[in-house]
Design a protein around this motif. Structure first.
Motif, mmCIF file in Angstrom:
data_model
loop_
_atom_site.group_PDB
_atom_site.id
_atom_site.type_symbol
_atom_site.label_atom_id
_atom_site.label_comp_id
_atom_site.label_asym_id
_atom_site.label_seq_id
_atom_site.Cartn_x
_atom_site.Cartn_y
_atom_site.Cartn_z
ATOM 1 N N ALA A 1 -50.645 -22.306 80.358
ATOM 2 C CA ALA A 1 -49.407 -21.418 80.520
ATOM 3 C C ALA A 1 -48.208 -22.154 80.649
ATOM 4 O O ALA A 1 -47.079 -21.519 80.866
ATOM 5 N N ARG A 2 -48.111 -23.830 80.725
ATOM 6 C CA ARG A 2 -47.266 -24.408 81.088
ATOM 7 C C ARG A 2 -46.960 -25.146 79.920
ATOM 8 O O ARG A 2 -45.851 -26.010 79.966
ATOM 9 N N LEU A 3 -47.464 -24.914 78.798
ATOM 10 C CA LEU A 3 -47.403 -25.555 77.434
ATOM 11 C C LEU A 3 -46.714 -25.064 76.447
ATOM 12 O O LEU A 3 -47.209 -23.813 76.244
ATOM 13 N N THR A 4 -46.036 -25.396 75.545
ATOM 14 C CA THR A 4 -45.367 -24.300 74.583
ATOM 15 C C THR A 4 -45.510 -25.185 73.165
ATOM 16 O O THR A 4 -45.001 -26.302 72.874
ATOM 17 N N PRO A 5 -46.412 -24.832 72.361
ATOM 18 C CA PRO A 5 -46.381 -25.222 70.716
ATOM 19 C C PRO A 5 -45.327 -25.050 70.059
ATOM 20 O O PRO A 5 -44.928 -23.657 70.042
ATOM 21 N N ILE A 6 -44.433 -25.996 69.325
ATOM 22 C CA ILE A 6 -43.469 -25.740 68.780
ATOM 23 C C ILE A 6 -43.503 -26.205 67.343
ATOM 24 O O ILE A 6 -43.823 -27.517 67.153
ATOM 25 N N PHE A 7 -43.117 -25.474 66.259
ATOM 26 C CA PHE A 7 -43.002 -25.981 64.925
ATOM 27 C C PHE A 7 -41.479 -25.800 64.664
ATOM 28 O O PHE A 7 -40.681 -24.803 64.568
ATOM 29 N N ILE A 8 -40.965 -27.336 63.994
ATOM 30 C CA ILE A 8 -39.584 -27.134 63.800
ATOM 31 C C ILE A 8 -39.492 -27.655 62.380
ATOM 32 O O ILE A 8 -40.081 -28.645 61.598
ATOM 33 N N SER A 9 -38.666 -26.845 61.347
ATOM 34 C CA SER A 9 -38.605 -26.920 60.029
ATOM 35 C C SER A 9 -37.575 -28.249 59.419
ATOM 36 O O SER A 9 -36.668 -28.202 60.442
ATOM 37 N N VAL A 10 -38.196 -28.859 58.735
ATOM 38 C CA VAL A 10 -37.209 -29.919 58.275
ATOM 39 C C VAL A 10 -36.496 -29.408 57.084
ATOM 40 O O VAL A 10 -35.895 -30.459 56.210
ATOM 41 N N ASP A 11 -36.764 -28.273 56.536
ATOM 42 C CA ASP A 11 -36.315 -27.631 55.191
ATOM 43 C C ASP A 11 -35.361 -26.430 55.613
ATOM 44 O O ASP A 11 -35.837 -25.255 55.179
ATOM 45 N N PRO A 12 -34.156 -26.765 56.238
ATOM 46 C CA PRO A 12 -33.555 -25.433 56.599
ATOM 47 C C PRO A 12 -33.037 -24.639 55.329
ATOM 48 O O PRO A 12 -32.583 -23.308 55.636
ATOM 49 N N ALA A 13 -33.019 -25.077 54.243
ATOM 50 C CA ALA A 13 -32.385 -24.467 53.196
ATOM 51 C C ALA A 13 -33.244 -23.441 52.550
ATOM 52 O O ALA A 13 -32.754 -22.308 52.099
ATOM 53 N N ARG A 14 -34.636 -23.443 52.855
ATOM 54 C CA ARG A 14 -35.570 -22.440 52.517
ATOM 55 C C ARG A 14 -36.124 -21.815 53.971
ATOM 56 O O ARG A 14 -36.559 -20.713 53.799
ATOM 57 N N ASP A 15 -36.184 -22.534 54.742
ATOM 58 C CA ASP A 15 -36.907 -22.006 56.095
ATOM 59 C C ASP A 15 -35.801 -21.466 57.035
ATOM 60 O O ASP A 15 -35.340 -22.179 57.842
ATOM 61 N N THR A 16 -35.582 -20.110 57.089
ATOM 62 C CA THR A 16 -34.881 -19.313 58.197
ATOM 63 C C THR A 16 -35.776 -19.645 59.179
ATOM 64 O O THR A 16 -37.009 -19.727 59.340
ATOM 65 N N PRO A 17 -35.038 -19.272 60.697
ATOM 66 C CA PRO A 17 -35.841 -19.235 61.897
ATOM 67 C C PRO A 17 -36.893 -18.100 61.760
ATOM 68 O O PRO A 17 -38.043 -18.442 62.239
#
Length: 199
Positions: free
Chosen positions: A97-113
């Motif tokens: 409950a105190r942990l958040t898994p996060i995926f961050i894109s390094v390809d913003p040209a194709r990966d919108t939020p």
């Protein structure tokens, strides 16, 4: 294979990982203590809100940098992170409950939020996907000493991103605790996260 190890300034990460391996038998000290990993960033979530290092304070994080068009490495790593988080939910729900898994894109040209978040939620409904404009991604990549380079496009315009592939464990202040490479199984990650969060 579309991953590479950091070079130049990002070579600090390789040295950090070597030092972490050397201190693996000293659980009283965080493997990444004192390393320059983490720091300020401002990325965008699927709902349009801005997510920063400060807005995440109070939550431990598992952080992975990748991209949704990745044909091999990223889905496997995101699955490992999602499974590790799910195992922690079952074994220690108070810690999860105190942990958040996060995926961050390094390809913003194709990966919108929205695309990044949809990808993340394929691996766990609580995993959040973040993206943003190129300058915002560059800031996050630099903060985490990630190597990410766009490879030459094919004739049809498709391209791959060469990038380092590590799962980072950050504490509730955004300070680095440990990192997990491809040899770390979900069981190993979950056990290690539980150890550091419970310390």
């Amino acid at each position: 294979m579309n991953t590479k190890q950091p070079r130049g300034r990002n070579g600090l990460l390789a040295l950090t990982l070597l030092l972490a391996a050397c201190t693996a038998d000293a659980p009283a000290e965080r493997p990444l203590a004192g390393t320059p990993i983490g720091g300020a960033f401002a990325l965008t979530a699927a709902d349009g809100s801005t997510v920063t290092n400060d807005s995440l304070k109070g939550a431990w994080r598992l952080v992975y940098f990748g991209y949704t068009f990745c044909p091999d490495i990223c889905p496997v790593d995101a699955e490992r992170m999602g499974r590790a988080y799910a195992q922690l939910e079952r074994a220690a729900p108070d810690l999860a409950a105190r942990l958040t898994p996060i995926f961050i894109s390094v390809d913003p040209a194709r990966d919108t939020p929205e695309i990044a978040d949809e990808f993340a939620k394929n691996f766990h409904p609580d995993m959040i996907g973040l993206s943003g404009h190129q300058a915002a991604i560059d800031q996050a990549v630099d903060a985490y000493l990630v190597a990410a380079t766009r490879e030459p496009a094919r004739e049809d315009g498709f391209y791959l991103m060469a990038h380092s592939a590590y799962i980072y464990l950050m504490d509730d202040n955004g300070d680095p605790v440990n990192t997990y490479d491809r040899e770390a199984t979900p069981d190993m990650i979950a056990e290690d996260v539980r150890r550091w969060m419970g310390a």
